[in-house]
Write an enzyme that holds these catalytic residues in place. Structure first.
Site, short mmCIF file in Angstrom:
data_model
loop_
_atom_site.label_atom_id
_atom_site.label_comp_id
_atom_site.label_asym_id
_atom_site.label_seq_id
_atom_site.Cartn_x
_atom_site.Cartn_y
_atom_site.Cartn_z
N ASP A 1 70.87 -30.86 8.32
CA ASP A 1 69.96 -29.95 9.02
C ASP A 1 68.63 -30.04 8.30
OD1 ASP A 1 69.01 -27.78 10.65
OD2 ASP A 1 69.40 -26.40 9.00
N CYS B 1 71.87 -29.30 13.47
CA CYS B 1 70.51 -28.84 13.76
C CYS B 1 70.26 -29.12 15.23
CB CYS B 1 69.53 -29.62 12.88
SG CYS B 1 67.79 -29.39 13.31
N GLU C 1 64.97 -15.94 7.81
CA GLU C 1 64.92 -16.38 6.40
C GLU C 1 64.37 -15.28 5.50
OE1 GLU C 1 63.53 -20.32 5.69
OE2 GLU C 1 65.06 -21.16 7.04
N CYS D 1 69.81 -22.60 18.24
CA CYS D 1 69.24 -22.92 16.92
C CYS D 1 70.27 -22.47 15.89
CB CYS D 1 67.93 -22.17 16.72
SG CYS D 1 67.28 -22.29 15.05
N HIS E 1 70.08 -21.22 13.09
CA HIS E 1 69.84 -19.96 12.39
C HIS E 1 70.33 -18.75 13.20
CE1 HIS E 1 67.07 -22.15 9.80
NE2 HIS E 1 66.77 -21.06 9.13
N1 DGL Z 1 67.60 -26.10 12.23
C1 DGL Z 1 66.59 -26.04 13.29
C2 DGL Z 1 67.32 -26.02 14.64
O1 DGL Z 1 68.51 -25.74 14.74
C3 DGL Z 1 65.70 -24.83 13.13
C4 DGL Z 1 64.84 -24.85 11.89
C5 DGL Z 1 63.73 -25.89 11.95
O2 DGL Z 1 62.85 -25.78 12.85
O3 DGL Z 1 63.72 -26.76 11.12
O4 DGL Z 1 66.69 -26.31 15.64
#
Ligand code: DGL
Length: 268
Positions: free
Chosen positions: A10, A73, A152, A184, A186
């Site tokens: 990721d 990701c 975050e 996403c 997160h």
């Molecule tokens: N990990 C990214 C996603 O799942 C989100 C964080 C980023 O923009 O790097 O799209």
């Protein structure tokens, strides 16, 4: 090969939601995680740049001898998965198709909202994957770039986060969505506050858990599930080491992440 580790990558910490789901579902597997913290975020970068980064991330994981790779990701899945799958022999899966299949597992899903980074929404990969699997769907994507920094910052239950969510989600609520896809890695951390902001009628689809289930099926089909009964390990590598990461990782994993090592891409 069954005894080899599973690789995940990721842009940073978000993919650890997928790792956590895999630890719960496949506790015997050894996992190797790469967070490309030196180059995050991925969500605002061009498809070409993401493909180059993803290619280097896979190269690093392959140097560790992994038996399969999860692109943990959404942005990297959206821009780079087909390229990675055609370039490498090792099985590589992403987070988008598992999420889409989970959303469509409900035969009544008709009006589907997706929240994700600008890169993921702009790629139209979710929209396309949904539309090709079921005709007549109404699909509404919303880029929600402020959510990653709020998560975050651990401002998940703060009023400002609820306000930002209301602003982002109102157009989707106005369209009468019955399903919201968390596009996403997160966003699973936002589930409690999303449940507050949205009515109970909206089903949330969390790509981390569905991705773990998909991975299990893929490993079963390929006869790659580990045979060992003992608890698997987790090794975390980052392209940039920061003190903040350990704290973040603890929240995303719900346990201390253990030793974190520095990864130097292209020099392995
Ligand atoms: N990990 C990214 C996603 O799942 C989100 C964080 C980023 O923009 O790097 O799209």
């Amino acid at each position: 090969m069954k005894e080899a580790a599973l690789g995940f990558f990721d842009s940073g910490v978000g993919g650890l939601t997928v790792v956590r789901a895999v630890q719960e579902l496949l506790p015997g597997e050894d996992l190797i995680y790469l967070g490309d913290t030196a180059r995050l975020p991925y969500g605002s970068k061009s498809p070409e740049t993401i493909r180059q980064f993803a290619d280097e991330d896979v190269g690093f994981l392959l140097s560790k001898g992994v038996k399969a790779i999860v692109v943990a990701c959404n942005t990297a899945t959206a821009h780079a998965l087909p390229m990675l799958q055609s370039k490498y022999k090792v099985p590589i899966m992403g987070v988008i198709v598992p999420g889409v299949e989970a959303a469509l597992a409900d035969p009544e899903a008709e009006r589907i909202g997706i929240i994700a980074t600008r890169g993921t929404i702009g790629s139209h990969v979710y929209q396309h994957a949904l539309a090709t699997r079921r005709t007549g769907l109404m699909i509404y994507g919303a880029a929600t770039p402020l959510l990653v920094p709020l998560i975050e910052e651990n401002w998940i239950s703060e009023e400002v986060t609820k306000e930002v969510l209301r602003k982002y989600l109102q157009p989707l609520i106005d369209k009468g969505i019955d399903t919201l896809m968390l596009g996403c890695t997160h966003y699973p951390l936002l589930v409690p506050v999303l449940q507050e902001v949205l009515s109970d009628d909206v089903r949330l689809v969390n790509s981390a858990t569905t991705c773990a289930e998909h991975l299990k099926r893929m490993l079963e089909e390929m006869d790659l599930l580990i045979s060992a009964k003992s608890e698997g390990s987790l090794e975390i590598y980052l392209t940039d080491l920061s003190e903040q990461f350990e704290e973040l990782a603890k929240r995303f994993l719900s346990q201390p992440p253990g030793r974190i090592r520095r990864a130097v891409l292209g020099a392995v």
